[in-house]
Design a protein around this motif. Structure first.
Motif, PDB file in Angstrom:
ATOM      1  N   PRO A 113      29.465  51.047 -15.518  1.00  0.00           N
ATOM      2  CA  PRO A 113      30.809  51.694 -15.091  1.00  0.00           C
ATOM      3  C   PRO A 113      32.067  51.176 -15.533  1.00  0.00           C
ATOM      4  N   SER A 114      33.288  51.789 -15.420  1.00  0.00           N
ATOM      5  CA  SER A 114      34.343  51.377 -15.927  1.00  0.00           C
ATOM      6  C   SER A 114      35.583  51.395 -14.898  1.00  0.00           C
ATOM      7  N   THR A 115      36.775  51.180 -14.966  1.00  0.00           N
ATOM      8  CA  THR A 115      37.606  51.347 -14.102  1.00  0.00           C
ATOM      9  C   THR A 115      38.090  52.809 -13.950  1.00  0.00           C
ATOM     10  N   ALA A 116      38.062  53.558 -15.008  1.00  0.00           N
ATOM     11  CA  ALA A 116      38.487  55.041 -14.815  1.00  0.00           C
ATOM     12  C   ALA A 116      37.317  55.706 -14.119  1.00  0.00           C
ATOM     13  N   LYS A 117      36.132  55.353 -14.230  1.00  0.00           N
ATOM     14  CA  LYS A 117      35.245  56.119 -13.491  1.00  0.00           C
ATOM     15  C   LYS A 117      34.926  55.674 -12.137  1.00  0.00           C
ATOM     16  N   HIS A 118      35.219  54.326 -11.883  1.00  0.00           N
ATOM     17  CA  HIS A 118      35.396  54.039 -10.443  1.00  0.00           C
ATOM     18  C   HIS A 118      36.593  54.763  -9.838  1.00  0.00           C
ATOM     19  N   THR A 119      37.599  54.762 -10.523  1.00  0.00           N
ATOM     20  CA  THR A 119      38.853  55.497  -9.789  1.00  0.00           C
ATOM     21  C   THR A 119      38.547  56.879  -9.603  1.00  0.00           C
ATOM     22  N   ASN A 120      37.675  57.476 -10.528  1.00  0.00           N
ATOM     23  CA  ASN A 120      37.277  59.065 -10.358  1.00  0.00           C
ATOM     24  C   ASN A 120      36.654  59.238  -8.756  1.00  0.00           C
ATOM     25  N   VAL A 121      35.717  58.066  -8.529  1.00  0.00           N
ATOM     26  CA  VAL A 121      34.933  58.189  -7.544  1.00  0.00           C
ATOM     27  C   VAL A 121      35.539  57.728  -6.301  1.00  0.00           C
ATOM     28  N   LEU A 122      36.764  56.752  -6.284  1.00  0.00           N
ATOM     29  CA  LEU A 122      37.466  56.652  -5.308  1.00  0.00           C
ATOM     30  C   LEU A 122      38.150  57.720  -4.857  1.00  0.00           C
TER      31      LEU A 122
END
Ligand code: SF4
Length: 315
Positions: A235-244
Motif C-alpha cells: 500500500p502507499s500513502t496515496a492508496k490509503h488516502t483514497n480508502v480513507l
C-alpha cells in the motif's frame, strides 16, 4: 482465537544453532510478534546434520543453480541439502503455515541478495539460500520475509497484514459452504484490498461476481492466488488516502459540517506525512461505532492486526 503458525529460521529465536555456536536473536520477532504467532523453527544446516560448530558454507557458481559448498575445504553439499529440503517442505505442508521469516544472508536460509561466489572467488549479492528457494517454490502464495527487511515499518506492516489475512482466509476455508464464505470474506476485505491495489480489487470483484459460472475448485484456486498476489502489493500513502476518503463517503449525511471539516483535515495531514495512519483510522472507527455503520463495521481494513503491534503508528 488460535495463534498464527509461522515458519522461522531457528537462530532468529535465540537458539545457538549458528556455525559458531551462536544465535541471531531478533527481539521483535521473539518477544512482540511472538505473542500472536506460534513459531515452527527450521534450521536447515543443523537439521540436515552438519552439526554445531561447523565449517561455514557458501554458494558458488551459477546464481540460478548455485552449489552449496564448505568455505575452506570445498565439499559440495548441494544434493544433500536439496534432498533434505524436499522432505522438510513436504512435512511443512501439514503445518498450516501462514508465512515464513528467513534469516538474511545465509546460503541455506537467505531469501534474496545472498552472496554467490564466481570462479575467481568474487561474491555478488544475487542468490537465494538453498532451503529458502525450495520453500518458496513449494509455497508460492505463502508470505515470506527476512528479519532485516522487517525492520522497515512499511515492509513489516505489509508482511504482518498478509499473514493475518492468510490466516482469516484459511479459517473460512476450513469451514463449510466455501462459495458463500468466500463471498462474505471478499466483502469484508474490500477496503483492505483497495489499499493494496484498486486494480486487483476490480479483478477479484469480477471473479466473485462470476463465481457460480466456474467449477468451485477453479474458483477457489483463482481467488486464493489473486488474494495473496494483491496483498503482496505494498500500500502507499496515496492508496490509503483514497480508502480513507472512500470511507468518509459513508458519513456524508450523518456528520455535521464541523465533523466533516475535521475529518478532511486529519486525512489531509496524513496525506502530507504529518501524522500516522492510525490517527484518521481511529477517528473513522469512532464514527463507525457512533453511527453503527453495518458495512464498515465488518471491514478488516479498520483493524487488520492487533493494535498492540503499533504497525500504523509511523509517519
Ligand atoms: S541462518 Fe538458517 S541455517 Fe543458519 S543457523 Fe540460522 S536457521 Fe540455521
Amino acid at each position: 482465537m488460535q495463534k498464527i503458525r509461522l515458519g522461522i529460521s531457528t537462530c532468529l529465536l535465540g537458539e545457538n544453532v549458528r556455525y559458531n555456536g551462536g544465535h541471531s536473536l531478533d527481539r521483535f520477532l521473539r518477544d512482540t510478534l511472538g505473542k500472536y504467532v506460534e513459531y515452527m523453527p527450521v534450521c536447515p544446516e543443523v537439521e540436515c546434520g552438519f552439526g554445531i560448530p561447523r565449517e561455514t558454507l557458501r554458494l558458488i557458481g551459477d546464481p540460478k543453480e548455485p552449489r552449496l559448498v564448505t568455505s575452506h575445504t570445498g565439499i559440495d553439499h548441494t544434493e544433500r541439502m536439496k534432498a533434505w529440503a524436499g522432505k522438510r517442505v513436504a512435512e511443512l505442508a501439514n503445518e498450516n503455515l501462514c508465512g515464513f521469516i528467513f534469516k538474511s544472508d545465509s546460503p541455506s536460509s537467505g531469501m534474496e541478495r545472498v552472496k554467490v561466489y564466481d570462479e575467481k572467488g568474487v561474491p555478488r549479492k544475487i542468490g537465494m539460500g538453498v532451503f529458502a528457494r525450495i520453500f518458496i517454490e513449494h509455497f508460492p502464495l505463502t508470505p515470506v520475509e527476512e528479519e532485516g527487511r522487517l525492520h522497515d515499518p512499511v515492509l513489516r506492516e505489509n508482511f504482518i497484514e498478509r499473514i493475518f489475512t492468510y490466516r482469516r482466509y484459511r479459517e473460512i476455508m476450513a469451514g463449510e459452504n466455501h462459495i458463500g464464505s468466500l463471498v462474505n470474506f471478499h466483502s469484508s476485505n474490500k477496503l483492505l484490498l483497495m489499499a493494496h491495489s484498486p486494480k486487483q480489487l476490480q479483478h477479484m470483484g469480477h471473479l466473485v461476481a462470476n463465481a457460480k459460472k466456474l467449477p468451485t475448485k477453479d474458483f477457489i484456486i483463482e481467488y486464493e492466488k489473486l488474494l495473496m498476489e494483491t496483498m503482496a502489493i505494498k500500500p502507499s500513502t496515496a492508496k490509503h488516502t483514497n480508502v480513507l476518503q472512500h470511507v468518509m463517503g459513508y458519513f456524508k449525511k450523518t456528520l455535521s459540517a464541523d465533523e466533516k471539516q475535521e475529518l478532511l483535515e486529519v486525512i489531509d495531514e496524513y496525506r502530507k506525512g504529518l501524522i500516522p495512519l492510525i490517527v484518521p483510522v481511529t477517528l473513522l472507527i469512532h464514527y463507525v461505532r457512533k453511527f453503527n455503520e453495518p458495512y464498515l463495521k465488518e471491514q478488516t481494513y479498520l483493524s487488520p492486526h492487533p493494535l498492540e503491534l503499533q504497525l500504523r503508528n509511523h509517519v
